[in-house]
Design an enzyme around this catalytic site. Structure first.
Site, PDB file in Angstrom:
ATOM      1  CB  SER A 274       9.258 -16.878   5.432  1.00  0.00           C
ATOM      2  OG  SER A 274       9.692 -15.554   5.320  1.00  0.00           O
TER       3      SER A 274
ATOM      4  CG  HIS B 237      -3.390  -5.253   2.063  1.00  0.00           C
ATOM      5  ND1 HIS B 237      -3.544  -3.981   1.554  1.00  0.00           N
ATOM      6  CD2 HIS B 237      -2.061  -5.394   2.311  1.00  0.00           C
ATOM      7  CE1 HIS B 237      -2.362  -3.391   1.507  1.00  0.00           C
ATOM      8  NE2 HIS B 237      -1.455  -4.223   1.954  1.00  0.00           N
TER       9      HIS B 237
ATOM     10  CB  VAL C 259     -12.418   9.584  -8.446  1.00  0.00           C
ATOM     11  CG1 VAL C 259     -11.997   8.136  -8.659  1.00  0.00           C
ATOM     12  CG2 VAL C 259     -13.131   9.750  -7.108  1.00  0.00           C
TER      13      VAL C 259
END
Length: 1092
Positions: free
Chosen positions: A260, A751, A777
């Protein structure tokens, strides 16, 4: 992912096959592979050295520090190996936190040697090049080699020489061994480069008087380089990390992924787990896993996976049914949870993918109910309202509890709801469609006036210009601080018409004076122009065959958006960088080998070009410019207020998460000034720090948001920038991937770069370091929006940001195709078809998938039944049709159709022309008698005419009886084709009334003349009528209709086409010349006065 670990056996095979070195590498290919089911007698037969040599045995399952764990048996005979294996082979063992079964072992010859003959060597990839580590002491007790070893950086495109090795790495090695080691290390480095390794470690490497021995080896290769290295790699098996089994479902999804253009990933963590995920997007999938673990669900998290890149409905169905099958195999006392989540898609049609998931849910309705499964859905993007609607509807119709939320709900809020940490709110009614496009009511063809051209807090033009001149000196390698403006012009590589139209619509709604796309480059067509819309009017954009022509004719272009495939993206980018006018390149393709990406980075740094990507959706500068599909459809552009600049700039790795940041920032601040997704690869073309420094030096940016990620160390540069005072603007940052440290075995996230090779690369370590450096943060991703809002409100309170009055955006028409997709309009179709559908994952004939047709061995007759008659025919009917095709295939070269085909072929015409010439002769006089015979005999039979009356009637009317008569065959010389068919029909057809009638007619006609037989055309015609009327598949009306519309002649046409093609090929093979009919075969009969 790119870097994948290979087994020690595979790594050594590569080394033994391809290394070139002065010193002889010993024991090449001398290893035996052992599994619990191995036959020892057969193993010894294949490797007789097992009986004569001392041996080493060890597991080959990606286990680190095997020597320290007592997992290497040394200096054993074969019986000793067997005894050593008894408490280990096939048994479960805990290594660190991972539990796994020891089942793959290697047996190798034992190499006697001294301690001072052991060395350590390692090569691994870094952004700036490849690092070679060497230590003169190797083995089990080598210790912390990072601090001990000598190291040498081979820069990208650099060479490693023996002199380099001796000078920088072998200072502590005796002179007698330096030459051998230097040659081996150089050879090893060439092997590393040529086979696209990303990591290669040998410990110990033994050098004796007998030669070089590679004892233990660990390696990773860049799996994306398969298309380059296939001939050398062969079929590489990538084993799972120790403690995680390789499931067939994972292999199935990996196969779907390979076939794909989309991305489909699945890792099974705990098949008995309660919490299952089906998340869209590589970055989003990590965020959801983080949130589940953060809320205490780590032990119940069953899987990690993601689907992205616009998979089709069928692909999503296959992915979803795999997940549902896995999660409904074992009961859980508390029931199970399925989280179908995702960020806001840039280009994936959410409704299409959700329809695939809905199909799977319907198929698994009963198992899902039996396992007490609750489903929580959150998604945004193109057509997401329709996707959420169908998801909600399937919950109502199946009775499965499905809770559906859109972009109004924080992305990970559904995790808290699913785990009982948040109240499930009453769900507001969803909009029926994505219809937030605005229509131009003014009717003016010109671009509307700008709504707002600068951010709330931009400096005055004079200040901006003065500042940009001085700050450009801080950007390394001459790269620009400002990548995009309202006047940026770009070239698109690839025929990406949807992306280009999206850019033009963005330009229009941002009130740009001109389109941002100047031209397209597509090497596979000639130069031409492509039609697009600018607002509601049509414009033409030139398409060029090569980049040189495009850039020559468009000198104003300084941006390339490269949509080339992973195989051609490198070459096209290198070509583009040879033109100095290009300053920014966005590379969209995912899967470019890391070694090639690093070459691009080096070249770009030398030329002062900024690269965004690879593996990215791009970036966006509201009110100015957007790259390709960034920001999604216009409804999302408008909802996230991306048509005008705000005060917040962001940088992210993930494309999908960048769109989520657009949403979060637009809801909590005055909006986005600029946003870039640098891409998910290990070595993106530009880094977080590159863009953070640009934002720092851009007056219009008042605060910076960074979405970091597990893997790599780029975020530490932001720490240093803050500490050193280079970054002074508020930086809100969160690194995703905090769940990784909670898993027992290594998990490669979506990723390629999302994998920590050491503790400092973990998300937790980065977040802590950033917090200590002074960055803002949050405690988790759930709090990110709240923290951004607090910082923004503080800047407003201090007067740094002065919110401006919101101005409505310009209007833009909706594309017809998208309006139809959303169900806003309807239009009569130009064509209707009911026999075939090629739009899905596989071809469908009359409702039957092509795979099922082959699985059931339906044959050509079965396919013809589906395509001609829209139904499955009985087996005898299919076989009869195939017999008809066989007997009508040819009848020699003398018949008119074959003759015409031959004449045409000899005239030099092509196959199609020659075949057509033959087919045009088919009619009542040749071949077309099937229909006519069927109609004549049917009419007579249905009128209750007896055979004699029928014959007399036709004679009286002066008409031929079609299907009766033959030039050669007769009652005394029967046509065997007819006899074969007659025997089959009489044996297999349930009834043959019309055939019996025709045979009665034949008795009468042959009594007058022996050649007036029922010929093959007539036989097939009447037999087909009997088939249609009596096989049980048709009503009488349907059977008569197929005869009337000419279906039977189709059998002769289809069959005889085979013969005509045969005659064409025969003439070409025989190399026959132009045919000219001989004079002596022509009777010239001219009028008498013409001969005088």
């Amino acid at each position: 992912m790119s870097a994948k670990a290979i087994s020690e056996q595979t790594g050594k095979e590569f080394l033994y096959k391809y290394i070139s070195t002065k010193g002889a590498v010993q024991n090449k290919f001398r290893y035996a592979k052992l599994r619990p089911d191995t036959d020892w007698d057969l193993l010894v037969q294949e490797h007789p050295w097992l009986l004569t040599e001392r041996l080493v045995v060890k597991p080959d399952q990606l286990i680190k520090r095997r020597g320290k764990l007592g997992l290497i048996g040394v200096n054993l005979d074969l019986n000793g190996v067997k005894e050593w294996l008894k408490p280990r082979l096939g048994l479960e063992m805990t290594v660190g936190r991972a539990k796994g079964v020891l089942k793959n072992f290697l047996i190798e010859p034992f190499v006697p040697h001294q301690q001072d003959e052991e060395f350590y060597v390692c090569i691994y990839a870094a952004r700036e090049g490849d690092i070679v580590l060497f230590h003169h002491e190797g083995g089990v007790d080598v210790g912390d080699v990072d601090s001990k070893a000598q190291r040498f950086l081979v820069e990208v495109d650099g060479n490693l020489t023996e002199q380099n090795v001796i000078m920088h790495l072998l200072q502590h090695v005796t002179e007698s061994r330096k030459s051998t080691l230097a040659s081996f290390i150089v050879g090893l480095f060439k092997l590393y480069e040529e086979l696209y390794f990303t990591y290669l470690e040998i410990n110990p490497l033994v050098v004796t008087a007998a030669g070089i021995f590679v004892l233990d080896m660990a390696a990773k290769i860049d799996a994306t380089a398969d298309y380059i290295c296939k001939s050398k790699w062969g079929d590489v098996e990538f084993p799972p990390p120790f403690g995680r089994e390789a499931y067939p479902e994972e292999a199935y999804i990996a196969d779907l992924d390979a076939k794909s253009g989309a991305s489909l990933k699945l890792t099974i963590l705990n098949p008995k787990g309660r919490i299952w995920t089906m998340v869209a997007g590589g970055g989003a999938s990590v965020v959801y896993s983080d949130t589940i673990c953060d809320l205490g669900g780590v032990d119940e998290l069953a899987n990690y996976g993601e689907y992205s890149g616009a998979p089709s409905e069928q692909q999503t169905y296959d992915y979803a049914k795999t997940i549902l099958s896995l999660m409904t195999r074992e009961q859980h006392p508390e029931g199970k949870i399925l989280i179908i989540g995702g960020s806001i898609a840039n280009f994936t049609n959410v409704a299409a993918t959700f329809k695939g998931i809905v199909r799977a849910i319907k198929d698994y309705q009963t198992p899902l109910q039996n396992h007490n499964v609750s489903i929580f859905v959150r998604r945004g993007g193109p057509n997401y309202q329709e996707g959420l609607r169908v998801m909600g509807e399937v919950g109502k119709t199946t009775g499965i509890p499905i809770y559906v939320f859109g972009t109004e709900t924080h992305m990970t809020a559904i995790v808290g709801m699913a785990l009982g940490h948040r109240t499930i709110p009453d769900q507001p009614p969803m909009a029926a469609h994505t219809a937030n496009f605005l229509l131009n009511a003014s009717g003016s063809p010109s671009t509307p006036a700008p709504s707002r051209t600068a951010s709330f807090s931009d400096s005055k033009p004079d200040d901006t210009n003065r500042t940009s001149i001085s700050l450009k000196q801080n950007i390394p390698h001459g790269k620009a601080t400002t990548l995009f403006s309202r006047h940026t012009k770009s070239i698109i590589w690839g025929m990406q018409t949807r992306a280009v139209q999206g850019m033009l619509d963005f330009d229009y709604v941002c009130s740009r004076d001109e389109p941002s796309v100047a031209a397209m480059v597509y090497p596979f067509t000639g130069d031409h122009k492509q039609k697009f819309y600018w607002g509601h009017k049509e414009i033409l954009i030139p398409v060029y065959k090569n980049m040189a022509d495009a850039l020559k004719k468009h000198p104003e272009v300084d941006v390339l958006i490269n949509f080339a495939s992973l195989r051609s993206a490198y070459d096209s980018t290198v070509e583009t960088m040879s033109f100095s006018q290009i300053r920014t390149i966005a590379i969209i393709a995912e899967g470019i080998p890391e070694a090639l990406t690093r070459r691009l980075i080096k070249m770009a740094d030398e030329k002062g070009v900024t690269i965004i990507g690879p593996a990215t959706v791009g970036g966006i500068k509201p009110g100015c410019y957007k790259i390709g599909n960034t920001g999604g459809m216009l409804d999302n552009i408008l909802a996230s207020k991306l048509y005008r600049p705000g005060s917040v700039a962001y940088v992210s790795r993930s494309g999908g998460m960048s769109n989520e940041l657009n949403n979060i920032i637009s809801r909590t601040t005055d909006g986005v000034y600029e946003g870039v997704a640098i891409g998910g690869d290990r070595y993106p073309g530009s880094t977080f720090m590159d863009h953070v420094l640009r934002y720092q030096d851009t007056p219009g940016v008042k605060m910076i948001v960074v979405l970091g990620e597990i893997g790599g160390t780029e975020e530490y540069k932001i720490c240093m920038g803050i500490k050193e005072g280079r970054i002074t603007k508020p930086v809100v940052i969160w690194c995703i991937g905090t769940c990784a440290t909670m898993f027992a075995s290594e998990v490669q996230f979506g990723h390629a770069g999302a994998c920590a090779n050491e503790n400092s690369e973990t998300a937790i370590a980065k977040n802590q370091a950033l917090r200590e450096s002074g960055a803002i943060v949050p405690r988790n991703f759930d709090e990110l929006g709240e923290v951004i809002k607090n910082v923004y409100d503080d800047l407003v309170a201090k007067g740094v940001i002065a919110p401006a009055q919101e101005v409505p955006p310009p209007t833009v028409p909706m594309d017809y195709s998208w309006a139809r997709e959303l169900g806003l309009i309807r239009k009569p179709a130009s064509f209707m078809t009911s026999i075939c559908d090629e739009r899905g994952q596989e071809l469908i004939y009359a409702g039957m998938p092509i795979t099922e047709i082959f699985k059931e061995e339906m044959g050509l007759g079965g396919v013809l039944g589906l395509l001609w008659f829209q139904r499955r025919l009985p087996k005898h009917a299919c076989h009869f049709i195939e017999m008809c095709l066989m007997v009508t295939a040819d009848h020699g070269p003398a018949v008119s159709g074959a003759h015409n085909t031959i004449v045409c072929a000899r005239a030099g015409k092509d196959l199609i022309s020659s075949l057509t010439s033959g087919l045009l002769t088919i009619g009542d006089r040749f071949g077309g008698a099937l229909d006519a015979a069927a109609k004549q005999f049917s009419k007579a039979f249905d009128s209750s005419l007896i055979a004699m009356d029928f014959v007399n009637k036709m004679k009286k009317e002066g008409k031929l009886i079609m299907g009766i008569g033959h030039r050669v065959k007769s009652i005394n010389n029967p046509d065997m084709r007819v006899q074969i068919l007659k025997d089959f029909v009489k044996q297999h057809f349930p009834a043959t009334p019309l055939l019996d009638y025709a045979l009665e007619v034949e008795k009468i006609t042959t009594s007058k003349k022996p050649n007036l037989i029922l010929n093959v055309d007539g036989f097939i015609g009447v037999a087909m009528v009997d088939l249609l009327r009596n096989c049980g598949a048709f009503t009488r009306e349907e059977a008569d209709e197929y005869v009337e519309i000419g279906a039977l002649n189709g059998i002769f046409v289809l069959g005889r086409s085979m013969g005509f093609i045969g005659h064409y090929l025969d003439q070409k093979r025989l190399k026959q010349g132009l045919y000219r009919h001989p004079w002596d075969d022509i009777s010239y009969v001219l009028p008498e006065h013409m001969t005088m």
